[in-house]
Design a protein around this motif. Structure first.
Motif, PDB file in Angstrom:
ATOM      1  N   CYS A 226       3.401  -3.595   8.302  1.00 50.64           N
ATOM      2  CA  CYS A 226       3.716  -2.814   7.108  1.00 50.64           C
ATOM      3  C   CYS A 226       4.682  -1.683   7.431  1.00 50.64           C
ATOM      4  O   CYS A 226       5.539  -1.339   6.610  1.00 50.64           O
ATOM      5  N   GLU A 230       8.054  -0.986   5.502  1.00 51.75           N
ATOM      6  CA  GLU A 230       8.404   0.264   4.828  1.00 51.75           C
ATOM      7  C   GLU A 230       9.779   0.762   5.231  1.00 51.75           C
ATOM      8  O   GLU A 230      10.460   1.438   4.471  1.00 51.75           O
ATOM      9  N   ARG A 258       0.738  -5.790   0.146  1.00 48.60           N
ATOM     10  CA  ARG A 258       1.763  -4.809   0.520  1.00 48.60           C
ATOM     11  C   ARG A 258       3.170  -5.361   0.340  1.00 48.60           C
ATOM     12  O   ARG A 258       4.135  -4.762   0.800  1.00 48.60           O
TER      13      ARG A 258
END
Lengths: 407, 649
Positions: A226, A230, A258
């Motif tokens: 993740c 991001e 996510r």
């Protein structure tokens, strides 16, 4: 005190029943338990470090015995012991330094023999301390000054000295406990923060359009992926479902939540897909001192396939997973067999088993872990950075003192 | 070189046949004259006749190149010897074809095209081999005189015959029971003669090509034959057939080898990311497929359809699908629903359906049995493909059936042709599938010793037979059954083994490295063995083989030779089959595992249910086939030497 006992008993029970899963959770619970053990431990005036060490060791042994396969427990106990020893040592050296100053100040007293004796003594102690803080457990450090021996001159000197010094001493006792608890808190912080530390490095390892294979469900891996996501990297993830427990499904669910491109594959398709994968990333259950990895079942297969196709095999591990032991026959000795009911329903085959004749028999094997030898691992990423498998023994020496290896 | 090789291929099958038919003749002496005669002719004169004579010698001589399988040895040598010594027994391939033609009197045949001629010939022609030469000449003359030029004939055969055809033509004759007679004519040519002949053939062929191109294949042949007949009722016709056949054969051998080669290479598969083709295919499709919404990017080239939607739809259409034979339809539905799975089972089911088809077949008016039936079969096959992509073994079986149909002599009456086809299919099932398994079992059992711990993966039928047989032999061994999601076929195998009293351990594929320590041998099944030694099999097989080889455990793959294929493959991506993706998200029998419920339509989540994978040959110690136990490096040899033959059976 009794409530510490009951806490320990409760935790041991949980470990035995395998109620706590995941090495991070176990590690955290263990440290917290040890912290309360330390804070409740009454410390004698003399030799407080030894008392603390004994108390922690006693509890640690119970915990390890409760679930010998959960290596994180042992690791954390050793870390705490190491903290106690370190703190004790630094206090001692500080005290010695203080004494030095003291001696230097009343050098004008013609108490020369004493004046000479102390500095000489303390110098030796400091040297020993310095040596033992150089972590590699060399034969010399083992033979010469150990922290316990270092405390001896100090107490003797304090006994011989004035009451101003005894006041000093009691504050020092309190200080040791305080420092140790401080250290343990830091450890807790480190354990709970290891995900972020590891995830921070994700961006350096994952590039655009990468295809990553993972298996099992590991929070570290999740955070790692993740973090890269991001940072606007786009890549796809193949998740092997991890058959009898299907933790891959869990991981896939979170990854999808996510917003990562996720493909769930069967475990049997690992070899088929590995040729299109750029990197295998897995979370370890434990990392052994030789650089071998204990991971979720099926990992060895993936590692072999990755090796065959020259795909980097990356292992993420928080420092609490580094185990100072060298594995012997880890597939069997560091493994755990789970219930066959995960594979076959109870009684499903009873109709075809002829118990009377005793001819045919059926066994169902359902191991939990898999061992990956160090030569199949390309890289370890820990909270202190990336390391080669061959370097793990040295890294481990930073975290544990040699005295605690055998508990 | 090429010219040499081809003939060899042609010859081979026949050689094998010889085994059955050796009865044929001692007449070599009588035939010789004939041969001599023909040779000169061929050298000097027309294109058509010479080919015949040349074939066999050249074919035989080629053999140095090939590695004959042990049992073939004897037959191989024979022709050679025959050529040299003139003593040849009936062995030579060419001789067979001749003999058939001659002996077999068949009043009905008049119209038959050349290749089928074998049945057609009236005995009258047979008198003695020696008489033949004359006949041959006549026929040649006839052919020439007839409206269709000889060259036309040759072209025809070139155009029409797929690689196998020419061979079949000869092979067919062999089959027909009548092999009696005369044939070894040509064997005795000298080298020089042979060369001359070849040259002549080549020239003829070139000529043929030049003018013949447009003649429609089948028709021209038949025309030629008929016309010839008109000219010379009885004997000529026989000759003619011979001629035609010969022409076909020669073609094969001498020239168009390149063309043939090309045809030999497997057709490229349908690529589903090629939109125009997919659209086309859809228009033809009987089964309505909805494309899966959430396709896996890497596998766009494979069909990815919603599963479970077709079945009700198809069932509803049952009575409207008049072109579809019910037996085929049933098999298709069974594939679709997964009731039949496993390479052998699917293949046998399909072949049996085709037998039904053949049984119920009647040639529509104005149509030709061979071609119409081939078309029919093709349409059935495409229906089956829509139900489930073909396995490689099925592809091979279909090739066989089509070959047989194409090779049916036109002279056969419809009922005879049908009977012949049915028995061919029956024989394929018995010899190539069931029989092959028995042989494999016999070989493999020798590798099982007391105290062995055998590991198998999934539920390969061949391995199951091996294990049961070994158990019957009272060998003491233990079996580890490794299984994997989603099909869990291992449980079925486990149940059957336990019922027979074999001690078993059951586990899932992830635990393979835990369990591999105790294993002494790994037995695996295969869906196909490709010619680079890659084993194409149930997904997971590669994992098992890899771990086994990492633990230094021998891996034995059991695979019938009819599943071998000349295709090569390096990975499991380029061609594969995708199963139902929903089978992955739902864990059967474990309601507690429901993490992925409701996510199946999420654009970010795909499920990949691969059916097969490719195991590299370096993991495989040995492949056990009906031809014996071979290393994976020998696969191409088996493919090359036996594939043709088994298509010709």
């Amino acid at each position: 005190m009794p409530d510490v006992q009951s806490m320990v008993a409760e935790f041991v029970n949980k470990l035995r029943k395998r109620k706590i899963e995941g090495s991070q959770a176990t590690a955290k619970c263990t440290v917290e338990l040890l912290r309360s053990v330390i804070s409740h431990q009454r410390v004698p005036h003399a030799n407080q470090a030894a008392a603390l060490i004994d108390a922690v060791k006693a509890v640690g042994q119970q915990l390890v015995a409760a679930n010998p396969v959960e290596l994180a427990v042992g690791n954390v106990v050793r870390r705490v012991l190491h903290i106690i020893r370190e703190e004790d040592l630094s206090l001692t050296t500080a005290a010695m330094a203080g004494l030095d100053l003291l001696d230097a100040s009343d050098d004008d007293d013609i108490d020369n023999c004493k004046g000479i004796g102390y500095p000489a003594m303390s110098a030796a102690v400091v040297a020993a301390a310095a040596r033992s803080t150089l972590r590699p457990p060399s034969l010399q450090t083992l033979l010469e000054g150990t922290p316990e021996s270092a405390t001896v001159p100090y107490t003797s000197s304090s006994g011989a000295d004035s009451e101003s010094k005894t006041a000093d001493k009691s504050s020092l006792t309190r200080k040791l406990k305080h420092d140790v608890i401080e250290g343990v808190n830091q450890l807790i912080h480190e354990i709970s923060g290891c995900h972020e530390q590891i995830a921070e490095q994700a961006i350096e390892h994952i590039h655009q359009n990468e295809v990553i294979l993972t298996l099992g469900s590991s929070r570290t891996v999740l955070e790692f992926l993740c973090a890269a996501k991001e940072k606007k990297r786009s890549f796809r993830v193949f998740v092997a479902e991890g058959a009898p427990r299907y933790q891959g499904h869990l991981l896939a669910k979170e990854l999808v939540a996510r917003g990562l491109q996720t493909t769930v594959i069967t475990d049997s398709a690992v070899f088929a897909m590995i040729s299109r994968v750029n990197m295998v990333i897995i979370g370890a259950h434990a990392v052994m001192a030789n650089g071998g990895v204990i991971g979720p079942v099926g990992v060895n297969m993936a590692a072999l396939a990755a090796k065959k196709h020259a795909v980097p095999f990356v292992v993420l591990a928080g420092s609490h997973k580094l185990c100072p032991l060298y594995p012997h026959n880890p597939e069997v000795l560091l493994n755990e067999l789970r219930s066959p009911s995960e594979l076959l329903d109870f009684g499903e085959f009873s109709d075809c088993l002829d118990f009377g004749a005793g001819s045919g028999s059926l066994q169902v094997v359902n191991p939990t872990f898999d061992y990956v030898p160090p030569n199949l691992v390309s890289l370890f990423i820990t909270d202190t950075g990336g390391h080669n498998p061959s370097y793990m023994y040295r890294l481990i020496a930073d975290y544990y003192s040699a005295d605690d290896l055998v508990m | 070189m090429e010219s040499r090789r081809n003939p060899r291929a042609v010859v081979d099958p026949k050689v094998r046949q010889v085994g059955f038919f050796t009865s044929s003749q001692p007449e070599s002496s009588s035939t010789q004259p004939h041969q001599q005669q023909t040779d000169p002719i061929s050298a000097s004169a027309s294109a058509s006749s010479p080919p015949v004579s040349t074939i066999s010698p050249s074919g035989n001589s080629l053999s140095p190149v090939m590695i004959p399988p042990p049992r073939l040895n004897s037959s191989d040598t024979f022709p050679l010897r025959g050529a040299a010594a003139g003593a040849s027994s009936a062995v030579s391939p060419s001789s067979f074809s001749y003999s058939n033609r001659r002996d077999f009197p068949d009043g009905s045949t008049t119209a038959s095209p050349g290749r089928h001629s074998r049945g057609s010939f009236v005995k009258s022609s047979t008198p003695v081999a020696s008489s033949l030469p004359g006949i041959g000449m006549d026929s040649m003359a006839a052919a020439k005189s007839s409206s269709v030029p000889a060259s036309g004939l040759t072209t025809v055969s070139v155009a029409t015959m797929p690689p196998g055809l020419a061979e079949k033509a000869s092979g067919m004759e062999v089959q027909s029971d009548q092999k009696k007679n005369s044939k070894p004519l040509k064997e005795k040519t000298t080298k020089a003669e042979r060369r001359a002949i070849q040259e002549a053939q080549r020239a003829a062929k070139a000529a043929a090509k030049a003018d013949g191109g447009k003649v429609p294949p089948g028709t021209s042949a038949s025309v030629a034959s008929t016309s010839v007949k008109a000219a010379k009722p009885a004997k000529p016709s026989t000759q003619k057939n011979e001629v035609a056949v010969a022409a076909g054969v020669t073609e094969k051998k001498g020239g168009p080898s390149e063309k043939d080669r090309k045809k030999d290479a497997p057709h490229p598969r349908m690529q589903y990311d090629d939109e125009s083709r997919v659209v086309k295919a859809k228009r033809r499709a009987v089964v309505k497929q909805t494309e899966a919404k959430n396709r896996v990017e890497l596998f766009r080239h494979l069909p990815q359809y919603e599963h479970g939607t077709q079945l009700p739809d198809l069932e509803a259409k049952f009575f409207q699908l008049d072109p579809m034979h019910p037996a085929v339809y049933k098999v298709g539905l069974q594939y679709l629903s997964g009731d039949i799975s496993g390479g052998n089972a699917r293949c046998i089911a399909m072949l049996q359906a085709f037998q039904e088809v053949v049984k119920d077949y009647s040639t529509p008016p104005e149509k030709n049995l061979n071609r119409d039936m081939t078309a029919k079969i093709s349409s059935y096959v495409s229906f089956l493909i829509e139900c489930r992509p073909l396995s490689i073994s099925m592809g091979n079986a279909i090739r066989f059936v089509k070959n047989r149909i194409a090779k049916l002599p036109i002279t056969l009456s419809e009922s005879e042709a049908k009977a012949a086809l049915q028995s061919d299919i029956e024989r394929f099932i018995n010899d190539k599938i069931i029989g092959a398994d028995m042989v494999i079992v016999k070989h493999a059992v020798t590798k099982i010793r007391d105290g062995d711990v055998l590991l198998t993966y999934g539920s390969p039928t061949a391995v199951e037979m091996i294990l049961l047989h070994a158990h019957e032999l009272k060998k003491k061994f233990r079996v580890l059954v490794v299984d994997s999601r989603p099909k869990l076929e291992g449980q079925l195998l486990l149940r059957r083994l336990i019922k027979r009293g074999i001690s078993c351990t059951y586990t899932h594929i992830n635990a393979i490295s835990y369990i591999m320590h105790e294993v002494t041998k790994v037995f695996l099944g295969a869906s196909s063995v490709l010619s680079n030694g890659t084993v194409y099999s149930r997904v997971g097989t590669a994992c098992v083989a890899m771990v086994a080889s990492a633990f230094r455990v021998p891996v034995l793959v059991c695979c019938e030779a009819y599943k071998f294929h000349e295709r090569v493959q390096l990975d499991s991506i380029c061609s594969n089959e995708l199963g139902d993706p929903n089978a992955i998200s739902k864990v059967h029998g474990r309601e507690d595992i429901n993490y992925l419920d409701g996510l199946t339509n999420n654009a970010n989540l795909q499920f990949l249910n691969l059916m097969y994978d490719a195991t590299p040959s370096d993991y495989i110690s040995m492949i056990i086939t009906d031809y014996g136990m071979v290393p994976p490096t020998s696969v191409p040899v088996i493919v090359r030497e036996y594939q043709k033959e088994h298509l010709l059976v």
